[in-house]
Motif scaffolding. Structure first.
Motif, PDB file in Angstrom:
ATOM      1  N   ARG A  64      -5.648   4.780   3.011  1.00 50.20           N
ATOM      2  CA  ARG A  64      -6.001   3.743   3.849  1.00 50.20           C
ATOM      3  C   ARG A  64      -5.729   2.933   4.229  1.00 50.20           C
ATOM      4  O   ARG A  64      -5.484   2.878   5.783  1.00 50.20           O
ATOM      5  CB  ARG A  64      -8.048   3.806   3.231  1.00 50.20           C
ATOM      6  CG  ARG A  64      -8.735   5.308   3.480  1.00 50.20           C
ATOM      7  CD  ARG A  64      -9.958   5.340   2.532  1.00 50.20           C
ATOM      8  NE  ARG A  64     -10.984   4.255   4.085  1.00 50.20           N
ATOM      9  CZ  ARG A  64     -12.434   4.798   4.116  1.00 50.20           C
ATOM     10  NH1 ARG A  64     -12.688   4.809   2.704  1.00 50.20           N
ATOM     11  NH2 ARG A  64     -12.843   4.183   4.791  1.00 50.20           N
ATOM     12  N   GLN A  65      -5.560   1.979   3.461  1.00 42.47           N
ATOM     13  CA  GLN A  65      -4.675   0.943   3.719  1.00 42.47           C
ATOM     14  C   GLN A  65      -3.059   1.523   4.913  1.00 42.47           C
ATOM     15  O   GLN A  65      -3.302   0.510   5.563  1.00 42.47           O
ATOM     16  CB  GLN A  65      -4.071  -0.003   2.946  1.00 42.47           C
ATOM     17  CG  GLN A  65      -5.593  -0.432   1.290  1.00 42.47           C
ATOM     18  CD  GLN A  65      -4.939  -0.843   0.207  1.00 42.47           C
ATOM     19  OE1 GLN A  65      -3.618  -1.217  -0.328  1.00 42.47           O
ATOM     20  NE2 GLN A  65      -5.906  -2.861   0.367  1.00 42.47           N
ATOM     21  N   PRO A 124       0.412  -1.231  -0.336  1.00 44.36           N
ATOM     22  CA  PRO A 124       0.449   0.307   0.238  1.00 44.36           C
ATOM     23  C   PRO A 124       0.706   1.399   0.296  1.00 44.36           C
ATOM     24  O   PRO A 124       0.634   2.261  -0.556  1.00 44.36           O
ATOM     25  CB  PRO A 124      -1.176  -0.038   0.700  1.00 44.36           C
ATOM     26  CG  PRO A 124      -0.843  -1.824   1.745  1.00 44.36           C
ATOM     27  CD  PRO A 124       0.382  -2.650   0.772  1.00 44.36           C
ATOM     28  N   PRO A 160       0.113   4.406  10.696  1.00 37.44           N
ATOM     29  CA  PRO A 160      -0.028   5.878   9.958  1.00 37.44           C
ATOM     30  C   PRO A 160       1.600   6.645   9.971  1.00 37.44           C
ATOM     31  O   PRO A 160       1.393   7.126   8.586  1.00 37.44           O
ATOM     32  CB  PRO A 160       0.028   6.656  11.459  1.00 37.44           C
ATOM     33  CG  PRO A 160      -1.387   5.477  12.301  1.00 37.44           C
ATOM     34  CD  PRO A 160      -0.551   4.348  12.331  1.00 37.44           C
ATOM     35  N   ALA A 166      -4.054   2.103   7.907  1.00 37.22           N
ATOM     36  CA  ALA A 166      -4.702   1.244   9.174  1.00 37.22           C
ATOM     37  C   ALA A 166      -4.337   0.283   9.141  1.00 37.22           C
ATOM     38  O   ALA A 166      -3.557  -0.070  10.292  1.00 37.22           O
ATOM     39  CB  ALA A 166      -6.180   0.703   8.162  1.00 37.22           C
ATOM     40  N   ILE A 167      -2.392  -0.008   8.099  1.00 34.58           N
ATOM     41  CA  ILE A 167      -1.544  -0.839   8.797  1.00 34.58           C
ATOM     42  C   ILE A 167      -0.502   0.079   9.913  1.00 34.58           C
ATOM     43  O   ILE A 167      -0.468  -0.975  10.690  1.00 34.58           O
ATOM     44  CB  ILE A 167      -0.737  -0.920   7.391  1.00 34.58           C
ATOM     45  CG1 ILE A 167      -1.560  -2.304   6.436  1.00 34.58           C
ATOM     46  CG2 ILE A 167       1.148  -1.685   8.413  1.00 34.58           C
ATOM     47  CD1 ILE A 167      -0.493  -1.914   5.197  1.00 34.58           C
TER      48      ILE A 167
END
Lengths: 324, 496
Positions: free
Chosen positions: B451-452, B143, B458, B455-456
């Protein structure tokens, strides 16, 4: 001109009459549309095509697969739901187009508003970790997730697929707070598998076939398949039952549904045909290639089973909330 | 894969029935692709069910042949009628159509076919030679890396927008906004659906693009009332020495970038063709002799080569890791799995006979397509002579069919018509359409990868050297565009 128009109207009227008055003895007399609510190429699509080919031979009319993807399967499902209940428009149904829709607030129709004709195939899910990850097996992943759930990243496909519920079931049965783990969004379980293999995320779940390729490369470690039946293409992967977790039994299924109000005799005839083809050798081979097994269920038993599935999904999602 | 295996693969392909299938696949793909509004994705999706009746190797041979054939055919209708069937033939429409209007449509077709051929052959060799060692690239690109690449691609839009950079960025933003209609992927929130079930499925790029370009062009012709040079002579298909030199260089660059970027999952030919187009355009403008927007041969050769090279290199992650880079590869993967062939490293070991045959068939398909298309270029070019009273309605019908087949949805036909009116209005106001299409494609990719990444973790972006590299490249690209704009080297044109 007027005469031609009259003849045309007469034909249409007669056609319409014969359509509604057609008895099971004459059915089917023309081609059947079998709507798949996904884009072409997924395991539901492949299973539906295998069934369509065999059904076409069984019923002696063409059975055409039509892909209508989009909006969490609502578009395809609704197009069948609002079609004439004459047996010529059918849905390649599954949890994602039925029981799971019962949990989605934006589905504009009652989730079970249809005639469930038959289920013909069922398949397990697979739990995966990265080939280079420190978690060697199922218990190691559970331990790691328990220890530090806030740093545990899992793949998430928007809460509208059985893969997500397989993940929720995993978290619930391991006593991990599903609200705490980091859910990373993806568009498909194939993309989840790539991300797990690459080490982008810690854990993922998907239909068994989504892991076939990468598990073969060693980049992806399949730590368990759900249920009690091992999968040939994942030879070294234990079942959840053999690991002592029979409660992890999330499966996905593929079946045939019709608009609400399909006459009982046509429903029966279709269900018999589906049951007959599900055990044919070439159908079984094509189902196995995508990790599915024949699993016929019809009539009231089917509706009950799907209702129960919806209740289980509700319980799971109440613990975390599907969306978010 | 050893040399002897590959030779065995050629032996397999040179059997009459396999050659015939490859030829039929090429022909069918070309026929579908040449219909205005229908492109490779539609062609493969329409013809996919037929291939399930063949054996595994034959099915892949036919699917690949259809795919390539449709790409050739799609460029043909883009060049002659300005009706692209696929986003990846947009540059051919933008640069090839002005050539058609000058009576040099045959040359444009020949350049497109030649560039595609070179990229196809180089790409095939690339799969065999460097493919397996580059496969890991698909796993390197997570990502944060994707986010960097998308950000960089977006800045390249500044190079696409003629006249005003601000207009280009504005149109790209509008494209992103329109692309966000539908259900949000993660929270399932509805965005701008206004309670409509049809809008909930979001808008598909194919009907939108066919409308913006195809239908809008028909409306423009109706408005003009005349078909200017269209009725004139079609011309030969031999390029001048200068055209050959310029397009060959562009094709070479397009092949390399297209092949490398095609190894990344999610990198579709549509994106790489645009990157090639933007970089060729910028290159020409730096030299100060740009004919872009008015029939620049580099704008045909580069993107067409990038398109084919990306299509070829998409097979690398598919064959070695079982990772499909786009919808067409996903279909081919499905076709393999139906036969119990699991795409992955075993394709080069236990299924190497199939793999060798497939790779050999890419070679053969590219040769067949060149043989099919070069002599036919003047024939196709005559299509432009058909009276518009006849051609216009045919184009409209084909656009409608193309829009429908993307998702078997009547709603999409209306989307296509509305997009046509919007595209016509945009060109009236001098608003560039190409950045809108790029925004439409890149917007959802930007959102998802952002967003990925967040989510992983920041800060996951900061730990990725590839992300930082692309970020730096994006900043440099913006700075260059700004400087070039200040120097007023950018000629104004309303075509792009």
């Amino acid at each position: 001109m007027r005469r031609a128009a009259f003849a045309l109207v007469a034909c249409l009227t007669l056609g319409a009459c014969s359509g509604t008055a057609e008895s099971a003895a004459d059915y089917p007399s023309r081609a059947i549309d079998y709507v798949v609510p996904f884009a072409a190429g997924g395991s539901t699509d492949i299973a539906a095509r295998a069934a369509a080919d065999a059904l076409s031979g069984e019923l002696d009319v063409p059975v055409n697969v039509i892909n209508k993807p989009g909006a969490d399967q609502i578009i395809g499902t609704d197009s069948v739901r609002t079609a004439d209940p004459d047996g010529y428009t059918l849905l390649a149904d599954g949890a994602g187009s039925s029981s799971i829709q019962g949990l989605l607030p934006y589905v504009p129709y009652p989730w079970d508003d249809r005639t469930f004709v038959a289920r013909f195939a069922q398949g397990p899910h697979v739990y995966v970790v990265g080939g280079d990850s420190p978690y060697r097996d199922f218990d190691a992943v559970v331990a790691a997730a328990r220890e530090d759930p806030e740093r545990f990243t899992v793949g998430w496909i928007g809460g509208s697929s059985t893969s997500d519920f397989a993940t929720l079931q995993f978290l619930a049965s391991s006593g991990i707070d599903a609200g705490k783990v980091r859910r990373v969004p993806f568009r498909s379980s194939g993309e989840v598998m790539r991300a797990v293999a690459a080490g982008d995320i810690d854990f993922g779940a998907g239909g068994a076939s989504s892991a076939f390729s990468l598990a073969g490369t060693g980049k992806l470690r399949a730590v368990a398949v759900t249920g009690d039946t091992p999968v040939d293409e994942l030879p070294d992967t234990p079942t959840t039952t053999s690991l002592g977790h029979p409660e992890l039994d999330m499966r996905y299924w593929v079946g045939v549904s019709a608009p609400p109000g399909l006459p009982g005799d046509i429903t029966g005839k279709l269900a018999d045909a589906v049951a007959a083809i599900a055990e044919q050798d070439d159908v079984v081979a094509r189902l196995r290639a995508v990790g599915l097994e024949p699993a016929v269920l019809t009539g009231e038993d089917l509706r009950t089973a799907i209702g129960r599935e919806k209740d289980r999904f509700t319980t799971l999602s109440d613990q975390v909330g599907v969306a978010g | 894969m050893g040399f002897s295996q590959l030779m065995a693969g050629f032996g397999e392909v040179f059997r009459p029935e396999v050659l015939l299938l490859a030829f039929l696949g090429c022909l069918a793909g070309t026929m579908v692709g040449i219909l205005p509004g229908l492109g490779p994705v539609s062609a493969v999706a329409i013809l996919f069910p037929l291939t399930t009746y063949l054996g595994p190797a034959a099915a892949i041979v036919v699917l690949a042949a259809i795919y390539y054939g449709a790409m050739y055919g799609g460029s043909t209708s883009a060049i002659l009628l300005k009706i692209p069937g696929e986003v990846s033939s947009l540059p051919a429409a933008i640069e090839g159509y002005p050539m058609t209007r000058r009576g040099r449509g045959g040359t444009a077709l020949a350049i497109a076919a030649g560039a595609s051929f070179v990229a196809g052959i180089v790409g095939t060799v690339g799969i065999v030679l460097v493919g397996p060692s580059l496969a890991g690239f698909a796993l390197e690109f997570g990502p944060p890396e994707m986010l960097g690449l998308v950000l960089f691609s977006l800045t390249a839009i500044a190079g696409l927008s003629s006249g005003s950079v601000v207009r280009g960025i504005g149109m790209a933003a509008a494209g992103m906004l329109v692309a966000s209609v539908g259900l949000d992927l993660t929270s399932s929130q509805q965005r701008m659906t206004f309670g409509s079930l049809q809008l909930m499925q979001g808008l598909d790029i194919v009907p939108v693009m066919i409308g913006l370009f195809g239908i809008a062009e028909v409306l423009r012709v109706l408005e003009r009332g005349t078909v200017d040079a269209r009725a004139g002579r079609v011309g030969g298909f031999l390029p001048t020495r200068d055209e050959l030199r310029r397009s060959a260089g562009a094709a070479g660059r397009g092949t390399v970038t297209g092949f490398v970027l095609g190894l990344v999952p999610g990198m579709l030919p549509s994106t790489t063709t645009f990157l090639s187009y933007a970089s060729e355009r910028r290159r020409a403008e730096r030299k100060g002799n740009s004919r872009f927007g008015d029939g620049a041969v580099e704008g045909i050769g580069g993107p067409e080569a990038a398109n084919n090279a990306t299509a070829m290199s998409g097979f690398v992650p598919l064959f070695s890791l079982g990772i499909p880079t786009g919808p067409t590869m996903a279909l081919i993967m499905a076709a393999l799995m139906v036969y119990g062939v699991v795409p992955g490293p075993t394709m080069f070991t236990s299924n190497s006979d199939i793999t060798a045959a497939v790779i050999a068939s890419f070679f053969v398909a590219n040769v067949i397509l060149l043989v099919l298309n070069l002599p036919l270029a003047p024939v196709w070019a005559r299509v432009a002579r058909v009276p518009y009273g006849l051609l216009g309605p045919i184009i409209l019908v084909c656009c409608g069919v193309g829009a429908y087949t993307a998702r078997n949805s009547v709603f999409d036909v209306f989307v296509c018509l509305l997009s046509g009116i919007a595209g016509w209005a945009m060109s009236k106001r001098g608003l560039p359409v190409a950045p809108f299409v790029m925004g439409f494609i890149l917007g959802p990719m930007l959102e998802l990868s952002l967003r990925q990444s967040v989510a992983i973790s920041p800060v996951s972006m900061l730990r990725s050297p590839i992300f930082l590299f692309f970020l730096a490249a994006a900043l440099i690209s913006v700075a260059l565009a700004y400087r070039m704009h200040r120097r007023r080297q950018v000629p104004a044109d309303a075509n792009a």
